[in-house]
Design a protein around this motif. Structure first.
Motif, PDB file in Angstrom:
ATOM      1  N   GLN A  51       0.862  -1.173   0.000  1.00  0.00           N
ATOM      2  CA  GLN A  51       0.000   0.000   0.000  1.00  0.00           C
ATOM      3  C   GLN A  51       0.904   1.231   0.000  1.00  0.00           C
ATOM      4  O   GLN A  51       1.704   1.410   0.914  1.00  0.00           O
ATOM      5  CB  GLN A  51      -0.903   0.010   1.235  1.00  0.00           C
ATOM      6  N   PRO A  52       0.825   2.108  -1.003  1.00  0.00           N
ATOM      7  CA  PRO A  52       1.770   3.215  -1.109  1.00  0.00           C
ATOM      8  C   PRO A  52       1.678   4.210   0.038  1.00  0.00           C
ATOM      9  O   PRO A  52       2.636   4.907   0.317  1.00  0.00           O
ATOM     10  CB  PRO A  52       1.411   3.874  -2.435  1.00  0.00           C
ATOM     11  N   ASN A  53       0.568   4.278   0.717  1.00  0.00           N
ATOM     12  CA  ASN A  53       0.428   5.224   1.825  1.00  0.00           C
ATOM     13  C   ASN A  53       0.587   4.554   3.180  1.00  0.00           C
ATOM     14  O   ASN A  53       0.232   5.139   4.197  1.00  0.00           O
ATOM     15  CB  ASN A  53      -0.921   5.936   1.753  1.00  0.00           C
ATOM     16  N   SER A  54       1.115   3.338   3.211  1.00  0.00           N
ATOM     17  CA  SER A  54       1.275   2.653   4.493  1.00  0.00           C
ATOM     18  C   SER A  54       2.414   3.280   5.293  1.00  0.00           C
ATOM     19  O   SER A  54       3.272   3.984   4.766  1.00  0.00           O
ATOM     20  CB  SER A  54       1.546   1.170   4.272  1.00  0.00           C
ATOM     21  N   ALA A  55       2.426   3.010   6.564  1.00  0.00           N
ATOM     22  CA  ALA A  55       3.434   3.589   7.456  1.00  0.00           C
ATOM     23  C   ALA A  55       4.836   3.118   7.089  1.00  0.00           C
ATOM     24  O   ALA A  55       5.802   3.887   7.167  1.00  0.00           O
ATOM     25  CB  ALA A  55       3.112   3.221   8.899  1.00  0.00           C
ATOM     26  N   GLU A  56       4.971   1.854   6.673  1.00  0.00           N
ATOM     27  CA  GLU A  56       6.290   1.327   6.325  1.00  0.00           C
ATOM     28  C   GLU A  56       6.876   2.031   5.106  1.00  0.00           C
ATOM     29  O   GLU A  56       8.052   2.371   5.075  1.00  0.00           O
ATOM     30  CB  GLU A  56       6.226  -0.183   6.062  1.00  0.00           C
ATOM     31  N   VAL A  57       6.046   2.269   4.095  1.00  0.00           N
ATOM     32  CA  VAL A  57       6.521   2.940   2.881  1.00  0.00           C
ATOM     33  C   VAL A  57       6.868   4.389   3.174  1.00  0.00           C
ATOM     34  O   VAL A  57       7.907   4.904   2.740  1.00  0.00           O
ATOM     35  CB  VAL A  57       5.466   2.824   1.757  1.00  0.00           C
ATOM     36  N   GLN A  58       6.036   5.067   3.937  1.00  0.00           N
ATOM     37  CA  GLN A  58       6.315   6.457   4.289  1.00  0.00           C
ATOM     38  C   GLN A  58       7.599   6.568   5.106  1.00  0.00           C
ATOM     39  O   GLN A  58       8.404   7.482   4.899  1.00  0.00           O
ATOM     40  CB  GLN A  58       5.140   7.055   5.070  1.00  0.00           C
ATOM     41  N   ASN A  59       7.833   5.619   6.010  1.00  0.00           N
ATOM     42  CA  ASN A  59       9.053   5.610   6.810  1.00  0.00           C
ATOM     43  C   ASN A  59      10.272   5.377   5.928  1.00  0.00           C
ATOM     44  O   ASN A  59      11.317   6.009   6.120  1.00  0.00           O
ATOM     45  CB  ASN A  59       8.957   4.541   7.894  1.00  0.00           C
ATOM     46  N   PHE A  60      10.165   4.501   4.938  1.00  0.00           N
ATOM     47  CA  PHE A  60      11.271   4.235   4.022  1.00  0.00           C
ATOM     48  C   PHE A  60      11.694   5.506   3.290  1.00  0.00           C
ATOM     49  O   PHE A  60      12.874   5.850   3.239  1.00  0.00           O
ATOM     50  CB  PHE A  60      10.858   3.152   3.022  1.00  0.00           C
ATOM     51  N   TYR A  61      10.738   6.218   2.732  1.00  0.00           N
ATOM     52  CA  TYR A  61      11.069   7.434   1.986  1.00  0.00           C
ATOM     53  C   TYR A  61      11.544   8.554   2.912  1.00  0.00           C
ATOM     54  O   TYR A  61      12.397   9.347   2.549  1.00  0.00           O
ATOM     55  CB  TYR A  61       9.880   7.887   1.144  1.00  0.00           C
ATOM     56  N   ARG A  62      11.014   8.615   4.123  1.00  0.00           N
ATOM     57  CA  ARG A  62      11.458   9.625   5.076  1.00  0.00           C
ATOM     58  C   ARG A  62      12.918   9.403   5.451  1.00  0.00           C
ATOM     59  O   ARG A  62      13.723  10.337   5.462  1.00  0.00           O
ATOM     60  CB  ARG A  62      10.589   9.588   6.332  1.00  0.00           C
ATOM     61  N   VAL A  63      13.287   8.165   5.706  1.00  0.00           N
ATOM     62  CA  VAL A  63      14.659   7.844   6.097  1.00  0.00           C
ATOM     63  C   VAL A  63      15.612   8.077   4.927  1.00  0.00           C
ATOM     64  O   VAL A  63      16.739   8.543   5.118  1.00  0.00           O
ATOM     65  CB  VAL A  63      14.743   6.394   6.611  1.00  0.00           C
ATOM     66  N   ASN A  64      15.196   7.797   3.716  1.00  0.00           N
ATOM     67  CA  ASN A  64      16.064   7.988   2.560  1.00  0.00           C
ATOM     68  C   ASN A  64      16.282   9.451   2.208  1.00  0.00           C
ATOM     69  O   ASN A  64      17.152   9.769   1.400  1.00  0.00           O
ATOM     70  CB  ASN A  64      15.513   7.228   1.347  1.00  0.00           C
ATOM     71  N   ARG A  65      15.496  10.357   2.802  1.00  0.00           N
ATOM     72  CA  ARG A  65      15.722  11.786   2.581  1.00  0.00           C
ATOM     73  C   ARG A  65      16.816  12.353   3.489  1.00  0.00           C
ATOM     74  O   ARG A  65      17.184  13.498   3.376  1.00  0.00           O
ATOM     75  CB  ARG A  65      14.427  12.563   2.815  1.00  0.00           C
ATOM     76  N   TYR A  66      17.311  11.517   4.419  1.00  0.00           N
ATOM     77  CA  TYR A  66      18.383  12.009   5.307  1.00  0.00           C
ATOM     78  C   TYR A  66      19.591  12.393   4.477  1.00  0.00           C
ATOM     79  O   TYR A  66      19.883  11.768   3.446  1.00  0.00           O
ATOM     80  CB  TYR A  66      18.794  10.935   6.309  1.00  0.00           C
ATOM     81  N   PRO A  67      20.339  13.413   4.892  1.00  0.00           N
ATOM     82  CA  PRO A  67      21.534  13.806   4.124  1.00  0.00           C
ATOM     83  C   PRO A  67      22.616  12.731   4.186  1.00  0.00           C
ATOM     84  O   PRO A  67      22.745  12.026   5.187  1.00  0.00           O
ATOM     85  CB  PRO A  67      21.994  15.097   4.794  1.00  0.00           C
ATOM     86  N   LYS A  68      23.390  12.640   3.104  1.00  0.00           N
ATOM     87  CA  LYS A  68      24.487  11.673   3.054  1.00  0.00           C
ATOM     88  C   LYS A  68      25.632  12.174   3.927  1.00  0.00           C
ATOM     89  O   LYS A  68      25.853  13.373   4.073  1.00  0.00           O
ATOM     90  CB  LYS A  68      24.996  11.511   1.616  1.00  0.00           C
ATOM     91  N   ARG A  69      26.390  11.272   4.482  1.00  0.00           N
ATOM     92  CA  ARG A  69      27.530  11.663   5.329  1.00  0.00           C
ATOM     93  C   ARG A  69      28.722  11.975   4.509  1.00  0.00           C
ATOM     94  O   ARG A  69      29.069  11.509   3.554  1.00  0.00           O
ATOM     95  CB  ARG A  69      27.873  10.543   6.302  1.00  0.00           C
TER      96      ARG A  69
END
Length: 69
Positions: A51-69
């Motif tokens: 489900q594209p609006n599920s919590a797991e998918v939203q968490n995945f995209y949120r974490v991938n927006r973190y800046p690279k080290r």
């Protein structure tokens, strides 16, 4: 009191018995008919499983927006 025959099972006999059991189980499983994966149509097999609006998918995209080290 002579030699008594011990009722033990040797390793080879145990292996033979196990193989016969596995073959019998496999043969009975093949006779049952359809397999569970065969009950789906091609459209059902290709549909999206998430489900594209599920919590797991939203968490995945949120974490991938973190800046690279």
């Amino acid at each position: 009191m002579g030699d008594r025959h011990k009722a033990t099972i040797g390793r080879r006999q145990l292996l033979r018995t196990g193989i016969v059991g596995v073959v019998a189980t496999a043969a009975s499983a093949l006779e049952t008919g359809t397999v569970a994966a065969d009950t789906e149509t091609n459209d059902e097999k290709r549909k999206a499983r998430f489900q594209p609006n599920s919590a797991e998918v939203q968490n995945f995209y949120r974490v991938n927006r973190y800046p690279k080290r």
